[in-house]
Design an enzyme around this catalytic site. Sequence first.
Site, PDB file in Angstrom:
ATOM      1  CE  LYS A  71      -4.842  -1.484   1.714  1.00  0.00           C
ATOM      2  NZ  LYS A  71      -4.367  -2.777   1.937  1.00  0.00           N
ATOM      3  CB  SER A  80      -0.459  -8.989  -1.052  1.00  0.00           C
ATOM      4  OG  SER A  80      -1.015  -8.981  -1.245  1.00  0.00           O
ATOM      5  CD  GLU A 105     -11.963   5.291   1.634  1.00  0.00           C
ATOM      6  OE1 GLU A 105     -11.795   4.592   1.189  1.00  0.00           O
ATOM      7  OE2 GLU A 105     -11.943   6.868   0.937  1.00  0.00           O
TER       8      GLU A 105
HETATM    9  C1  LIG Z   1      -4.930  -3.869   0.897  1.00  0.00           C
HETATM   10  C2  LIG Z   1      -4.904  -5.189   1.357  1.00  0.00           C
HETATM   11  C3  LIG Z   1      -4.668  -5.691  -0.083  1.00  0.00           C
HETATM   12  C4  LIG Z   1      -5.838  -5.768  -1.487  1.00  0.00           C
HETATM   13  O1  LIG Z   1      -6.310  -4.459  -1.646  1.00  0.00           O
HETATM   14  P1  LIG Z   1      -5.809  -4.588  -3.641  1.00  0.00           P
HETATM   15  O2  LIG Z   1      -5.948  -2.953  -3.553  1.00  0.00           O
HETATM   16  O3  LIG Z   1      -6.891  -5.668  -4.059  1.00  0.00           O
HETATM   17  O4  LIG Z   1      -4.393  -4.170  -3.426  1.00  0.00           O
HETATM   18  C5  LIG Z   1      -3.963  -7.060  -0.368  1.00  0.00           C
HETATM   19  N1  LIG Z   1      -3.036  -7.366   0.503  1.00  0.00           N
HETATM   20  C6  LIG Z   1      -3.319  -6.829   1.448  1.00  0.00           C
HETATM   21  C7  LIG Z   1      -1.867  -7.533   2.077  1.00  0.00           C
HETATM   22  C8  LIG Z   1      -3.688  -6.022   2.149  1.00  0.00           C
HETATM   23  O5  LIG Z   1      -2.873  -4.493   2.866  1.00  0.00           O
END
Ligand SMILES: *Cc1c(COP(=O)(O)O)cnc(C)c1O
Length: 404
Positions: free
Chosen positions: A89, A378, A111
């Site tokens: 993020k 992610s 938000e």
């Molecule tokens: C917020 C988040 C997501 C989901 O958000 P996307 O916009 O679909 O990437 C996925 N993995 C993690 C670790 C997150 O913090």
Amino acid sequence: MTSITAEGFFGEYGGQFVPEPLKPILNTLAEAFEKYRNDPEFIREYEYYVKHFSGRETPLYLCKNLTETLGGAKIYLKREDLNHLGAHKVNNTIGQILLAKRMGKKKIIAETGAGQHGVATAATAALMGMECTVYMGAVDVERQKLNVFRMEMMGTKVVAAQSGQRTLKEAVDEALGAWIQDAEDTFYLLGSAVGPHPYPLMVREFQSIVGREAKQQILEAEGRLPDCCIACVGGGSNAIGLFSEFIEDKDVALIGVEPSGRGLKYGEHAATLCLGEPGVMHGFNSYMLKDEKGEPAEVYSISAGLDYPSVGPEHSMLKDLGRAEYVYASDKEAVDAFFQLSQMEGIIPALESSHALAHAVRIAPDMDKDAIIVVNLSGRGDKDVAQIEEMVAKGEFELPRMNG
Ligand SMILES: *Cc1c(COP(=O)(O)O)cnc(C)c1O
């Protein structure tokens, strides 16, 4: 193959379905983004902060143990979990906040539902010396106390939205209201590749560094492109960040994994692309999950970052074009993959990312030994440990022992 118009339409998806007063504000933002996205000085600044603040580039890691155990394709992880704050993020919050500065804005508003985007925003605002307010549904404030405190520690003001259901939707409404009130000084920092134009385009741009690095890294490691790229899909930002760099490479399969939660019945999942239909919500046209009145459906996933009833418009286009494939993984499959990676590789993944892993674990055994899968990891799972611990204590999941 990807037709993206100046008005922010990805095929028929995207656009700006917003109240009239918001349109000039969004268009000013779109113009600023177009002006700076290719500006060498702006790019240099972005690259400086993603390197020195967030620790890029993140490694591309071959899971030897997992690969051997499954006996098929090689599984590589793009280690977005190693970013500052533990997820992808921050790539986006750095990009947007630098743009806000160029536009002469002094205040940031955002938000957040689960709080992860709020924390990334609070950290980047602190870094850049910007005043920051994060809107959260009052229910989420209660549920995510620790993230609220994290934001407050970094100097952000957290506002609990008290209207309606007191969740994310009300937080979005209040944040948009505040933006319209003070658009001159304020920048609205959105956390995923969703919302009205130019946000889906902008978030993709700032997340595409994931795909650019991964492509170069896999070419260095293997001398060729992967057979497939897999990412979990909530709003779709980590997925589009990885996919964007491979869209023109027709031989690379792109697979997005949505949460099927506890099952495929209404309210039990958030598998928007797999089970939804096109419609407008939160200012843009995309696949969405609706209730019987056509309103955004109730959604559920074990991972708070994936339970969103719509999805980034570019994914809707890629689905219709057949360029990307969207599948789902359940809570149970995600938790199995969560334990599997923890025990075989010593990496505790975020529950969101565990959905992508679950699909890799599903397909790798049937692929050739020289096939290559890249999974976007992610985020890291530290934030999920307490939740998993409680579920194990309640007997909902059993802690496996795979190492003998
Ligand atoms: C917020 C988040 C997501 C989901 O958000 P996307 O916009 O679909 O990437 C996925 N993995 C993690 C670790 C997150 O913090």
